[in-house]
Write a protein that holds these residues in place. Structure first.
Motif, PDB file in Angstrom:
ATOM      1  N   ILE A 395       0.827  -1.203   0.000  1.00  0.00           N
ATOM      2  CA  ILE A 395       0.000   0.000   0.000  1.00  0.00           C
ATOM      3  C   ILE A 395       0.868   1.261   0.000  1.00  0.00           C
ATOM      4  CG2 ILE A 395      -1.595   1.341   1.406  1.00  0.00           C
ATOM      5  CD1 ILE A 395      -2.935  -0.880  -0.106  1.00  0.00           C
ATOM      6  N   VAL A 396       1.907   1.287   0.830  1.00  0.00           N
ATOM      7  CA  VAL A 396       2.746   2.483   0.941  1.00  0.00           C
ATOM      8  C   VAL A 396       3.527   2.732  -0.343  1.00  0.00           C
ATOM      9  CG1 VAL A 396       4.720   3.454   2.178  1.00  0.00           C
ATOM     10  CG2 VAL A 396       2.872   2.373   3.452  1.00  0.00           C
ATOM     11  N   ARG A 397       3.920   1.668  -1.013  1.00  0.00           N
ATOM     12  CA  ARG A 397       4.710   1.833  -2.243  1.00  0.00           C
ATOM     13  C   ARG A 397       3.871   2.296  -3.423  1.00  0.00           C
ATOM     14  NH1 ARG A 397       8.077  -3.240  -3.852  1.00  0.00           N
ATOM     15  NH2 ARG A 397       8.577  -1.785  -5.532  1.00  0.00           N
ATOM     16  N   PHE A 398       2.654   1.769  -3.575  1.00  0.00           N
ATOM     17  CA  PHE A 398       1.921   1.979  -4.820  1.00  0.00           C
ATOM     18  C   PHE A 398       0.624   2.771  -4.662  1.00  0.00           C
ATOM     19  CE2 PHE A 398       4.183  -2.136  -5.268  1.00  0.00           C
ATOM     20  CZ  PHE A 398       5.070  -1.767  -6.273  1.00  0.00           C
ATOM     21  N   ILE A 399       0.029   2.804  -3.494  1.00  0.00           N
ATOM     22  CA  ILE A 399      -1.292   3.436  -3.351  1.00  0.00           C
ATOM     23  C   ILE A 399      -1.187   4.801  -2.683  1.00  0.00           C
ATOM     24  CG2 ILE A 399      -3.599   3.173  -2.397  1.00  0.00           C
ATOM     25  CD1 ILE A 399      -2.866   1.216  -4.668  1.00  0.00           C
ATOM     26  N   PRO A 433      -3.582   1.230   6.295  1.00  0.00           N
ATOM     27  CA  PRO A 433      -3.321   1.404   7.735  1.00  0.00           C
ATOM     28  C   PRO A 433      -3.641   2.828   8.162  1.00  0.00           C
ATOM     29  CG  PRO A 433      -1.566   0.126   6.745  1.00  0.00           C
ATOM     30  CD  PRO A 433      -2.450   0.568   5.614  1.00  0.00           C
ATOM     31  N   ILE A 434      -4.322   2.956   9.280  1.00  0.00           N
ATOM     32  CA  ILE A 434      -4.931   4.237   9.650  1.00  0.00           C
ATOM     33  C   ILE A 434      -3.910   5.345   9.841  1.00  0.00           C
ATOM     34  CG2 ILE A 434      -4.931   3.741  12.134  1.00  0.00           C
ATOM     35  CD1 ILE A 434      -7.745   5.123  12.165  1.00  0.00           C
ATOM     36  N   GLN A 435      -2.682   5.012  10.288  1.00  0.00           N
ATOM     37  CA  GLN A 435      -1.702   6.079  10.487  1.00  0.00           C
ATOM     38  C   GLN A 435      -1.332   6.739   9.160  1.00  0.00           C
ATOM     39  OE1 GLN A 435      -1.164   2.891  11.018  1.00  0.00           O
ATOM     40  NE2 GLN A 435       0.828   2.198  10.272  1.00  0.00           N
ATOM     41  N   HIS A 436      -1.352   5.969   8.073  1.00  0.00           N
ATOM     42  CA  HIS A 436      -1.038   6.551   6.770  1.00  0.00           C
ATOM     43  C   HIS A 436      -2.203   7.398   6.261  1.00  0.00           C
ATOM     44  CE1 HIS A 436       2.615   4.191   6.548  1.00  0.00           C
ATOM     45  NE2 HIS A 436       1.926   3.092   6.801  1.00  0.00           N
ATOM     46  N   VAL A 437      -3.430   6.970   6.547  1.00  0.00           N
ATOM     47  CA  VAL A 437      -4.585   7.776   6.150  1.00  0.00           C
ATOM     48  C   VAL A 437      -4.577   9.113   6.890  1.00  0.00           C
ATOM     49  CG1 VAL A 437      -7.097   7.856   6.042  1.00  0.00           C
ATOM     50  CG2 VAL A 437      -5.914   5.687   5.681  1.00  0.00           C
ATOM     51  N   VAL A 438      -4.285   9.073   8.181  1.00  0.00           N
ATOM     52  CA  VAL A 438      -4.248  10.310   8.970  1.00  0.00           C
ATOM     53  C   VAL A 438      -3.168  11.248   8.458  1.00  0.00           C
ATOM     54  CG1 VAL A 438      -3.806  11.244  11.276  1.00  0.00           C
ATOM     55  CG2 VAL A 438      -5.240   9.205  11.001  1.00  0.00           C
ATOM     56  N   ASN A 439      -2.001  10.705   8.139  1.00  0.00           N
ATOM     57  CA  ASN A 439      -0.925  11.547   7.611  1.00  0.00           C
ATOM     58  C   ASN A 439      -1.317  12.207   6.297  1.00  0.00           C
ATOM     59  OD1 ASN A 439       0.638  10.822   9.776  1.00  0.00           O
ATOM     60  ND2 ASN A 439       1.804   9.269   8.681  1.00  0.00           N
ATOM     61  N   MET A 440      -1.940  11.428   5.409  1.00  0.00           N
ATOM     62  CA  MET A 440      -2.362  11.997   4.127  1.00  0.00           C
ATOM     63  C   MET A 440      -3.380  13.110   4.326  1.00  0.00           C
ATOM     64  SD  MET A 440      -2.724   8.964   1.306  1.00  0.00           S
ATOM     65  CE  MET A 440      -4.046   8.159   2.203  1.00  0.00           C
ATOM     66  N   LEU A 441      -4.358  12.878   5.171  1.00  0.00           N
ATOM     67  CA  LEU A 441      -5.399  13.885   5.379  1.00  0.00           C
ATOM     68  C   LEU A 441      -4.851  15.135   6.051  1.00  0.00           C
ATOM     69  CD1 LEU A 441      -8.335  11.564   6.499  1.00  0.00           C
ATOM     70  CD2 LEU A 441      -8.114  12.772   4.325  1.00  0.00           C
ATOM     71  N   GLU A 442      -3.960  14.979   6.989  1.00  0.00           N
ATOM     72  CA  GLU A 442      -3.422  16.157   7.664  1.00  0.00           C
ATOM     73  C   GLU A 442      -2.592  17.006   6.710  1.00  0.00           C
ATOM     74  OE1 GLU A 442      -0.991  17.400  11.722  1.00  0.00           O
ATOM     75  OE2 GLU A 442      -1.224  15.293  11.170  1.00  0.00           O
TER      76      GLU A 442
END
Length: 633
Positions: A395-399, A433-442
């Protein structure tokens, strides 16, 4: 007269002295003849002594039993005197010594008599002991006789059972030779044997004999059978033979086919060859339903060793070959459609295929765009299948980079809002993973969203419209994101701005330097100087067509803390970029040159990662830390 010669006086005996003391006259004593006196002395014991007790043999034995003594012959060797003595008990051990002390007459005679009595007593005890032993032998022999009689009866009954079984098996063999043997009669014969002689059926392994007769008959029943087209064929017949050959016994879990049970041998000879032929020649891995229907129909009748053989040697090779030839660019059917149905049966065996699947998905996702929903349909079913580390890496590499790019292009316009990019991100929120979603949104959403809200509140807006706009955005977030602490902090910061505007308090933009706890006053002046020096080009100022209320009054809006740090990095000639996929305490990590930092816009502080971990720093300390890091490099 001879004894009285020469004035010899015989010593007075103790018995006579006692007799005189008792009041008897000396004349009466003198008148007694000498022989009569000795006879009296012989017959009498010392005054006060008890008369000797006479016991019969039965009374003697009873006395011994009352004393708690084991009735057996005793031999005691007494070597205290000049000669060794053999005694049968301890009762008269000191008899002679007591006789001498009491000056009893004729001790030798008394000793001999006592010895004779002891020998008689010893003989009585010896004979009684022998009698007891003989009685015990009689009881033991009687028990042994009964045991042998029972064993003889058992063996006789067993012999009769064996003769009956042999007779029935001989009849089956004769029917086979004559050609009149049928599967129904064979089933009936061995079912009757099992019901009548259940224990002997197990003891003599009659099921092996039944299996040897049943295999040729069942081969004819399943001749020409297509298990994938007609999986229910023969189920009832094989279920009946399972009861006869296996009964209530559990399946044999041995991996050795040669040492398997008769039922496993029967399935291996009759069913397994047909399944192997059909699976190899006609079954396609992309159409799992036919093989799944067969396995589900026969799962309860297939021994574990047979089922594992089908899974490993028929199904897994076909799945592996299909994955090797799978091309996600061309195939319209997602791969999970024909892989996931085997998860309950194959489990960890499928992990050998996952690396190849992830590799091919990665090749396709390089050219994927966030607007293409097909990637979500292909990837999302694998979230619970891949291990957590492999899934996060994919997910982190491609999405995440593609979604982050979509958020950066996302424009927030209260008058004419388009939510396409935002919906793309929310579609993936449940599998990332929720920590990556939060980082993107912030980074990509809240920084712009709070800035738009700040500018809107500065224009004396309609607070009902602002609250509806706020609640509308909050309603677009799924519950798991709203429960995240960092997301709650960001929404609460917006509420604080709305509260300040409604109360007429000087409005402070969320995350701006007005909170001031991250730097000294001199650094605040430096930020103001930087702002007047032309760093306004780094602000996300909406264009005149943005459409939110009061945009015509904006000339030089306040910069957020992140933008100020970014402007400071540009002034110092350093690169300031977000490090996608990294976070610390829910805060996104940025690269300030060679130093990793986090910016808490709510608390208005800067965290930098040094040798001793994360710590709060000012801008001057951050620059010094950067120079130190460059020097070490």
């Amino acid at each position: 007269m001879g004894m009285g010669f020469n004035d010899y006086e015989e010593a007075k005996l103790p018995a006579l002295d006692e007799f005189v003391k008792e009041g008897k006259t000396a004349a009466a004593a003198a008148a007694l003849p000498v022989s009569r006196t000795r006879e009296k002395r012989w017959l009498k014991q010392k005054h006060g002594s008890k008369r000797a007790e006479v016991l019969t043999a039965d009374e003697l034995l009873a006395k011994k039993q009352e004393q708690g003594l084991e009735v057996f012959q005793q031999k005691i060797l007494d070597m205290r005197g000049p000669q060794a003595r053999i005694l049968s008990n301890l009762e008269n051990l000191n008899a002679e010594m007591e006789a001498k002390d009491n000056q009893m007459p004729m001790p030798e005679l008394q000793h001999n008599v006592r010895l004779i009595v002891d020998m008689a007593e010893s003989d009585i005890l010896k004979i009684d002991n022998q009698l007891r032993m003989e009685r015990r032998n009689v009881v033991n022999l009687q028990k042994e006789k009964e045991k042998l009689q029972k064993e003889a009866a058992r063996q006789k009954g067993q012999l009769e059972v064996m003769e009956s079984i042999a007779k029935m098996v001989k009849q089956v063999e004769d029917d086979k030779l004559s050609g009149s043997l049928t599967l129904e009669s064979l089933l009936r014969t061995f079912s009757d044997l099992k019901d009548r002689f259940s224990e002997d059926y197990k003891l003599f392994n009659i099921s092996s004999i039944a299996c040897s007769f049943a295999i040729p008959q069942l081969i004819r029943v399943f001749q020409g059978w297509e298990p994938l087209q007609n999986p229910l064929h023969g189920l009832a017949v094989m279920s009946s033979w399972r009861d006869i050959l296996l009964g209530d016994q559990p399946f044999d879990y041995s991996d050795d086919m040669g040492a398997a049970s008769p039922y496993t041998h029967l399935i291996g000879e009759v069913i397994l060859p047909a399944v192997r032929i059909a699976g190899t020649n006609s079954w396609q891995a992309r159409d799992p339903e036919t093989m799944l229907r067969f396995v589900e129909s026969w799962e309860k009748l297939l021994p574990p060793v047979i089922l594992q053989s089908i899974l490993e040697h028929v199904i897994m090779p076909k799945l592996s070959a299909a994955v090797d030839s799978w091309d996600p660019r061309r195939e319209t059917v997602p791969i999970h459609v024909w892989i996931h149905p085997w998860l309950p049966l194959l489990g960890q065996r499928l992990e050998a295929l996952y690396h190849n699947i992830r590799y091919k998905l990665g090749n396709v996702l390089h050219a994927w765009h966030a607007s293409d929903a097909s990637a979500y349909a292909i990837l999302s079913p694998w979230k619970g299948v891949f291990d957590a580390a492999s899934w996060e890496n994919l997910i982190v590499r491609f999405i995440v980079p593609k979604l982050m790019s979509a958020l950066q292009d996302f424009q927030i316009n209260p008058r004419n809002q388009k939510l396409d990019q935002f919906k793309w991100v929310m579609t993936w929120a449940s599998v990332i993973p929720i920590q990556h979603v939060v980082n993107m949104l912030e980074i990509g959403f809240f920084s712009k969203w709070q800035q738009v809200l700040y500018h809107w509140l500065c224009t004396d807006p309609n607070f009902n419209e602002v609250m509806q706009w706020y609640m509308g955005w909050k309603g677009l977030f799924p519950p798991d994101l709203l429960a995240n602490e960092r997301i709650r902090v960001l929404f609460n910061a917006a509420l604080d701005m709305m509260k300040q505007a409604s109360e007429g308090i000087e409005l402070v933009q969320a995350g701006s330097r007005e909170n001031g706890s991250y730097a000294q006053v001199t650094e605040r002046r430096q930020f103001e100087a930087s702002q007047t020096a032309g760093y306004s080009s780094h602000m996300h100022t909406p264009s005149s067509s943005s459409g939110y209320p009061g945009d015509g009054n904006l000339t030089n809006p306040e910069m957020s803390l992140k933008e100020l740090v970014e402007a400071y990095a540009v002034e110092q000639g350093l690169v300031f970029i977000p490090k996608v996929g990294r976070s610390h305490n829910g805060l996104p990590v940025y690269g300030f040159g060679n130093t990793s930092i986090c910016i808490d816009s709510v608390k208005a502080v800067i965290y930098a990662q040094g040798l001793d971990g994360w710590e709060v720093v000012s801008l001057s300390q951050l620059l010094q830390l950067q120079h130190t890091s460059r020097h070490h490099c």
